[in-house]
Design a protein around this motif. Structure first.
Motif, PDB file in Angstrom:
ATOM      1  N   MET A   1       1.904   6.674  -3.435  1.00 16.48           N
ATOM      2  CA  MET A   1       2.098   5.845  -4.575  1.00 16.48           C
ATOM      3  C   MET A   1       1.230   4.603  -4.700  1.00 16.48           C
ATOM      4  SD  MET A   1       5.886   4.157  -5.583  1.00 16.48           S
ATOM      5  CE  MET A   1       6.387   5.659  -6.325  1.00 16.48           C
ATOM      6  N   ALA A   2       0.669   4.179  -5.878  1.00 18.76           N
ATOM      7  CA  ALA A   2      -0.106   2.920  -5.882  1.00 18.76           C
ATOM      8  C   ALA A   2       0.855   1.734  -5.409  1.00 18.76           C
ATOM      9  CB  ALA A   2      -0.658   2.654  -7.417  1.00 18.76           C
ATOM     10  N   TYR A   3      -0.391   0.747  -5.147  1.00 20.78           N
ATOM     11  CA  TYR A   3       0.537  -0.364  -4.371  1.00 20.78           C
ATOM     12  C   TYR A   3      -0.372  -1.652  -4.947  1.00 20.78           C
ATOM     13  CZ  TYR A   3       2.872  -2.937  -0.605  1.00 20.78           C
ATOM     14  OH  TYR A   3       3.479  -3.713  -0.031  1.00 20.78           O
ATOM     15  N   ALA A   4       0.410  -2.694  -5.337  1.00 18.93           N
ATOM     16  CA  ALA A   4      -0.375  -3.698  -6.238  1.00 18.93           C
ATOM     17  C   ALA A   4      -0.112  -5.037  -5.224  1.00 18.93           C
ATOM     18  CB  ALA A   4       0.449  -3.884  -7.536  1.00 18.93           C
ATOM     19  N   ILE A   5      -1.032  -5.905  -5.206  1.00 18.65           N
ATOM     20  CA  ILE A   5      -1.362  -6.973  -4.396  1.00 18.65           C
ATOM     21  C   ILE A   5      -1.605  -8.278  -5.417  1.00 18.65           C
ATOM     22  CG2 ILE A   5      -2.069  -8.460  -2.524  1.00 18.65           C
ATOM     23  CD1 ILE A   5      -2.582  -4.394  -2.784  1.00 18.65           C
ATOM     24  N   VAL A  52      -5.045  -3.343  -7.006  1.00 15.44           N
ATOM     25  CA  VAL A  52      -4.105  -2.389  -6.941  1.00 15.44           C
ATOM     26  C   VAL A  52      -5.000  -1.516  -5.990  1.00 15.44           C
ATOM     27  CG1 VAL A  52      -3.248  -0.223  -8.210  1.00 15.44           C
ATOM     28  CG2 VAL A  52      -3.115  -2.491  -9.272  1.00 15.44           C
ATOM     29  N   HIS A  53      -4.210  -0.852  -5.018  1.00 14.65           N
ATOM     30  CA  HIS A  53      -4.801   0.164  -3.935  1.00 14.65           C
ATOM     31  C   HIS A  53      -4.171   1.450  -4.302  1.00 14.65           C
ATOM     32  CE1 HIS A  53      -7.366  -1.979  -1.290  1.00 14.65           C
ATOM     33  NE2 HIS A  53      -6.947  -2.842  -1.635  1.00 14.65           N
ATOM     34  N   ASP A  54      -4.722   2.717  -3.701  1.00 11.75           N
ATOM     35  CA  ASP A  54      -4.190   3.979  -4.041  1.00 11.75           C
ATOM     36  C   ASP A  54      -2.718   4.281  -3.213  1.00 11.75           C
ATOM     37  OD1 ASP A  54      -5.316   4.488  -1.649  1.00 11.75           O
ATOM     38  OD2 ASP A  54      -6.789   6.062  -2.622  1.00 11.75           O
ATOM     39  N   SER A  55      -2.582   3.255  -2.313  1.00  9.55           N
ATOM     40  CA  SER A  55      -1.296   3.535  -1.492  1.00  9.55           C
ATOM     41  C   SER A  55      -1.255   2.075  -0.709  1.00  9.55           C
ATOM     42  CB  SER A  55      -1.532   4.540  -0.237  1.00  9.55           C
ATOM     43  OG  SER A  55      -2.698   4.269   0.399  1.00  9.55           O
ATOM     44  N   LYS A  56      -0.041   2.163  -0.229  1.00 16.56           N
ATOM     45  CA  LYS A  56       0.360   0.816   0.794  1.00 16.56           C
ATOM     46  C   LYS A  56      -0.867   0.872   1.959  1.00 16.56           C
ATOM     47  CE  LYS A  56       3.910  -1.567   3.329  1.00 16.56           C
ATOM     48  NZ  LYS A  56       5.348  -1.530   3.784  1.00 16.56           N
ATOM     49  N   GLU A  57      -0.900   2.058   2.319  1.00 16.10           N
ATOM     50  CA  GLU A  57      -1.725   2.393   3.829  1.00 16.10           C
ATOM     51  C   GLU A  57      -3.162   1.860   3.414  1.00 16.10           C
ATOM     52  OE1 GLU A  57       0.353   4.634   2.414  1.00 16.10           O
ATOM     53  OE2 GLU A  57       1.999   4.366   3.996  1.00 16.10           O
ATOM     54  N   GLU A  60      -3.245  -2.028   3.572  1.00 15.34           N
ATOM     55  CA  GLU A  60      -3.092  -2.463   4.822  1.00 15.34           C
ATOM     56  C   GLU A  60      -4.393  -2.312   5.728  1.00 15.34           C
ATOM     57  OE1 GLU A  60       0.463  -0.482   6.195  1.00 15.34           O
ATOM     58  OE2 GLU A  60       1.590  -2.051   5.319  1.00 15.34           O
ATOM     59  N   LYS A  61      -5.278  -1.189   5.505  1.00 17.30           N
ATOM     60  CA  LYS A  61      -6.414  -0.988   6.071  1.00 17.30           C
ATOM     61  C   LYS A  61      -7.392  -2.034   5.790  1.00 17.30           C
ATOM     62  CE  LYS A  61      -9.724   2.694   6.926  1.00 17.30           C
ATOM     63  NZ  LYS A  61      -9.811   2.818   8.515  1.00 17.30           N
ATOM     64  N   PHE A  62      -7.455  -2.192   4.534  1.00 22.57           N
ATOM     65  CA  PHE A  62      -8.519  -3.050   3.923  1.00 22.57           C
ATOM     66  C   PHE A  62      -8.211  -4.504   4.252  1.00 22.57           C
ATOM     67  CE2 PHE A  62      -9.595  -6.072   0.667  1.00 22.57           C
ATOM     68  CZ  PHE A  62     -10.666  -6.296   0.802  1.00 22.57           C
ATOM     69  N   ARG A  63      -6.778  -4.784   4.332  1.00 21.99           N
ATOM     70  CA  ARG A  63      -6.529  -6.403   4.704  1.00 21.99           C
ATOM     71  C   ARG A  63      -6.796  -6.412   6.198  1.00 21.99           C
ATOM     72  NH1 ARG A  63      -0.233  -6.190   5.229  1.00 21.99           N
ATOM     73  NH2 ARG A  63      -0.699  -5.324   7.068  1.00 21.99           N
ATOM     74  N   ASP A  64      -6.418  -5.465   7.147  1.00 18.95           N
ATOM     75  CA  ASP A  64      -6.383  -5.530   8.398  1.00 18.95           C
ATOM     76  C   ASP A  64      -7.823  -5.473   9.366  1.00 18.95           C
ATOM     77  OD1 ASP A  64      -3.623  -6.076   8.373  1.00 18.95           O
ATOM     78  OD2 ASP A  64      -3.086  -3.982   9.298  1.00 18.95           O
TER      79      ASP A  64
END
Length: 95
Positions: A1-5, A52-57, A60-64
């Motif tokens: 599921m797409a994930y928005a920040i 918007v990322h294609d997933s929460k994961e 989180e990978k980009f963020r971390d």
């Protein structure tokens, strides 16, 4: 599921954004792996970025692995404070 920040940087400016985006998107002409949308602009009291990322994961990978390490190192001319953050799973994404 797409994930928005949504990141809002109170008092942030276009110049700080340009310095920060160059540090975390160094290719200059594309999005990080997993990111499908990026928009940014001046907003009430500062600067706001929406991604918007294609997933929460993938977020989180980009963020971390990219975003936070580079921001913690300090970005010359970049944002000087952490953003106010809003995140959500995307129910509907039109383009």
């Amino acid at each position: 599921m797409a994930y928005a920040i949504v990141h809002h940087f109170p008092g942030g400016t276009k110049d700080q954004y340009e310095a920060s985006i160059a540090a975390v998107h160094p290719s200059g002409n594309g999005l990080p792996k997993g990111q499908t949308f990026h928009a940014a602009g001046a907003s009430a009291g500062g600067w706001t970025i929406m991604a918007v990322h294609d997933s929460k994961e993938s977020w989180e990978k980009f963020r971390d692995e990219i975003l936070m390490p580079r921001m913690q190192q300090g970005i010359a001319g970049g944002f000087t404070t952490p953003p106010e953050e809003t995140v959500f799973e995307v129910h509907n994404l039109l383009s």
